[in-house]
Write an enzyme that holds these catalytic residues in place. Structure first.
Site, PDB file in Angstrom:
ATOM      1  N   ASN A 163      57.480  28.410  51.323  1.00 11.15           N
ATOM      2  CA  ASN A 163      57.157  29.262  50.263  1.00 11.15           C
ATOM      3  C   ASN A 163      56.053  28.936  49.388  1.00 11.15           C
ATOM      4  O   ASN A 163      55.698  30.295  48.936  1.00 11.15           O
ATOM      5  CB  ASN A 163      58.731  29.622  49.562  1.00 11.15           C
ATOM      6  CG  ASN A 163      58.988  28.420  48.865  1.00 11.15           C
ATOM      7  OD1 ASN A 163      58.576  27.439  49.122  1.00 11.15           O
ATOM      8  ND2 ASN A 163      59.874  28.756  47.758  1.00 11.15           N
ATOM      9  N   ALA A 188      55.917  22.429  56.404  1.00  9.26           N
ATOM     10  CA  ALA A 188      56.920  23.693  57.274  1.00  9.26           C
ATOM     11  C   ALA A 188      56.183  23.881  58.287  1.00  9.26           C
ATOM     12  O   ALA A 188      55.004  24.089  58.545  1.00  9.26           O
ATOM     13  CB  ALA A 188      57.188  24.494  56.284  1.00  9.26           C
ATOM     14  N   GLU A 262      63.844  18.220  45.155  1.00  3.96           N
ATOM     15  CA  GLU A 262      63.771  19.734  44.474  1.00  3.96           C
ATOM     16  C   GLU A 262      64.385  20.849  45.230  1.00  3.96           C
ATOM     17  O   GLU A 262      64.120  21.077  46.334  1.00  3.96           O
ATOM     18  CB  GLU A 262      62.243  20.054  44.366  1.00  3.96           C
ATOM     19  CG  GLU A 262      61.934  20.650  43.157  1.00  3.96           C
ATOM     20  CD  GLU A 262      62.006  22.227  43.341  1.00  3.96           C
ATOM     21  OE1 GLU A 262      62.961  22.774  43.701  1.00  3.96           O
ATOM     22  OE2 GLU A 262      60.896  22.540  43.938  1.00  3.96           O
ATOM     23  N   LEU A 263      65.383  20.884  44.876  1.00  5.03           N
ATOM     24  CA  LEU A 263      66.621  21.479  45.801  1.00  5.03           C
ATOM     25  C   LEU A 263      66.844  23.140  45.411  1.00  5.03           C
ATOM     26  O   LEU A 263      66.109  23.642  44.582  1.00  5.03           O
ATOM     27  CB  LEU A 263      67.726  20.876  46.134  1.00  5.03           C
ATOM     28  CG  LEU A 263      67.610  19.549  46.518  1.00  5.03           C
ATOM     29  CD1 LEU A 263      68.987  18.417  46.546  1.00  5.03           C
ATOM     30  CD2 LEU A 263      66.861  19.341  47.760  1.00  5.03           C
ATOM     31  N   CYS A 296      62.334  29.061  44.334  1.00  2.49           N
ATOM     32  CA  CYS A 296      63.557  28.270  44.062  1.00  2.49           C
ATOM     33  C   CYS A 296      63.872  28.499  42.603  1.00  2.49           C
ATOM     34  O   CYS A 296      65.137  28.331  42.202  1.00  2.49           O
ATOM     35  CB  CYS A 296      63.627  26.687  44.255  1.00  2.49           C
ATOM     36  SG  CYS A 296      61.979  26.245  43.298  1.00  2.49           S
TER      37      CYS A 296
HETATM   38  O1  LIG Z   1      60.819  27.034  45.731  1.00  2.34           O
HETATM   39  C1  LIG Z   1      60.229  26.345  44.704  1.00  2.34           C
HETATM   40  C2  LIG Z   1      58.563  26.371  44.486  1.00  2.34           C
HETATM   41  C3  LIG Z   1      58.573  26.249  42.925  1.00  2.34           C
HETATM   42  C4  LIG Z   1      57.391  27.106  42.717  1.00  2.34           C
HETATM   43  C5  LIG Z   1      56.981  26.626  41.241  1.00  2.34           C
HETATM   44  O2  LIG Z   1      56.401  25.663  40.792  1.00  2.34           O
HETATM   45  O3  LIG Z   1      57.174  27.580  40.414  1.00  2.34           O
END
Ligand SMILES: O=CCCCC(=O)O
Length: 491
Positions: A163, A188, A262-263, A296
């Site tokens: 993502n 990924a 970081e989940l 997330c």
């Molecule tokens: O899914 C987590 C990505 C974090 C993006 C961010 O740093 O805001």
């Protein structure tokens, strides 16, 4: 229907589109390759070298061999290389954004924003490289002095999601390299090209051979297991789901590795009666629809106090109409496709579950007429705690609005989750601001803002949302070991 003919990307510097793995300062062509497709069109963008478990093992060996010399450089020397890398990322931001949009789908302007966001971590840690301070502690005996040194942990294995194909690697590799660790990055499978393009620029910046390695591939569980069980890897840094984080943690237990995880999140977004409703709507638009809800820290549960519920719901639906869904390369597009069919299926399940239990779709609610994995940004009202959206992270463009009456109730509902990554709330009452900010069980709280991500702040969660922090002055700590010297007197 996925294409089999490679579609050429329009790049100012076509050499940034690298499809080989980067190992020990060399571009390695594997025997096997795997296809990378544009989620907006299905176009084939590249066939990328597939690094398997054996290749991973060899890469770890290389990173292990490189660590002594890299750690021996001064912070200033390492920082200068990182600074060069940052400059190159900024200079090449347009091309990096094009590669990112092509493999991940987010709109080009948002992709460019991610490149600058990612680069900001490299810049930040280029500066921090000079500030890895130890400590001197007054001795516990007259003839003793105590000195604390901070030393790099060694080889870092990194596993990152699709993502944010640039920024998630940047905020791991920045601190790792700054403090003197070497790095094996497993991007990924869906989005390896951004990571490889970063490596192209890293090489140009002068990162020595073996210090940064990028090994794309398809065997995620095999490679993940190798990184987690290999004795030569000292630390795992991972961004992704809680389920995978748990697996990695179990695998890494055998060799007691340091872990940064970081989940998943399930962020509550609370709007109190005393809030500036227009500002809260703007904040919700960012917190919910950024990256098409595939972040997330995206707001997953929007709690609105009864007195402003109808106003907020109407204004949010109205703003949602302005979102423009389409191919991320199109003009004025704000919302790209979802990453794949499974993501669309999850969004549909969450909506149909909510509707079957009494929620109302006031905006969107279905696949876009564009087909593929495009989905209409959706607002649901009348959402209640028994619905799946109250518990599960949707990871898509669905804004479910819950109504609440009392502050205590909403804080209890917000905290009623195994996750604790981000929370947001809007209020103009200063006493409430402090009370609620302190009561929310999450690593990050946005107060009267829907955007909390920056390289200067510590990003990370509590509960099952993870371990460790990324970014900020704390961001180097997870890549360092502390060693204390107990210095006796020389007679
Ligand atoms: O899914 C987590 C990505 C974090 C993006 C961010 O740093 O805001």
């Amino acid at each position: 229907m996925l294409d089999t003919k490679v579609t050429k990307l329009e790049l100012k510097d076509p050499s940034l589109l690298e499809t080989r793995a980067y190992i020990n300062g060399a571009w390695v062509e594997g025997e096997a390759t795997f296809p990378v497709h544009n989620p907006a069109t299905g176009d084939l963008i590249a066939n990328v070298t597939d690094i398997d478990i054996e290749g991973t093992r060899q890469t770890i060996d290389v990173a292990y061999a490189a660590k002594k010399e890299w750690a021996a450089q001064t912070g200033k020397e390492r920082g200068a290389i990182l600074r060069k890398w940052f400059d190159l990322m900024v200079e090449n931001a347009d091309d990096l954004a094009t590669i990112l949009t092509a493999e991940m789908g987010k709109p080009w302007a948002e992709a460019r924003g991610e490149i600058l966001y990612g680069a900001s971590f490299i810049e930040w840690f280029a500066e921090e490289a000079k500030r890895i301070y130890g400590d001197v502690i007054p001795g516990h005996q007259r003839d003793k002095r105590i000195v604390v040194l901070k030393q790099p942990v060694g080889v870092v294995g990194s596993i990152t999601p699709w993502n944010f194909p640039n920024a998630m690697i940047a905020r791991k590799v920045g601190p790792a390299l700054a403090v003197g660790c070497t790095f094996v990055a497993r991007p990924a499978t869906l989005t390896p090209l951004s990571a490889l393009a970063m490596a192209v620029l890293g090489e140009r910046a002068g990162i020595p051979a073996g210090v940064l390695n990028v090994i794309p591939g398809t065997d995620s569980s095999g490679v993940g297991n190798e990184l987690c069980t290999n004795d030569k890897v000292a630390k795992i840094t991972f961004t992704g789901s809680t389920r995978v984080g748990q697996i990695l943690m179990r695998q890494a237990a055998g060799t007691i590795k340091k872990m940064s995880l970081e989940l998943g999140g399930n962020a509550p977004f609370i709007v109190f009666d005393d809030a500036d409703v227009d500002a809260a709507v703007d904040g919700a638009m960012i917190a919910k629809f950024r990256n098409n809800g595939q972040t997330c820290v995206c707001a997953n549960r929007i709690y609105v106090q009864a007195g402003v519920y109808d106003e907020f719901a109407a204004k949010l639906a109205e703003k949602t109409k302005d979102l423009n869904v389409g191919n991320g390369f199109g003009d004025g597009i704000t919302t790209g496709p979802l990453i794949n069919d499974a993501a669309v299926a999850k969004v549909e399940e969450h909506i149909s579950d909510a509707v079957s239990k009494g929620a109302t779709v006031t905006m969107g609610g279905k696949r876009s007429d564009l087909g593929g994995t495009f989905f209409e940004p959706t607002v649901l009202t009348g959402v209640t705690r028994d619905m799946v959206v109250a518990k599960d992270e949707t990871f898509g463009p669905v804004a479910p609005l819950f109504k609440f009456e009392e502050e205590d109730d909403v804080v209890a509902m917000a905290n009623d989750s195994e996750f604790g990554l981000a929370s947001y709330f809007y209020s103009r009452d200063l006493a409430r601001v402090w009370r609620v900010a302190e009561a929310l069980e999450s690593g990050m709280v946005g107060v009267n803002t829907g955007l909390i991500s920056t390289e200067v702040a510590p990003f990370g969660g509590v509960k099952q949302s993870g371990l460790g922090r990324e970014g900020s002055k704390y961001g180097t700590e997870d890549f360092l070991e502390m060693k204390y010297l107990c210095m006796g007197e020389i007679q």
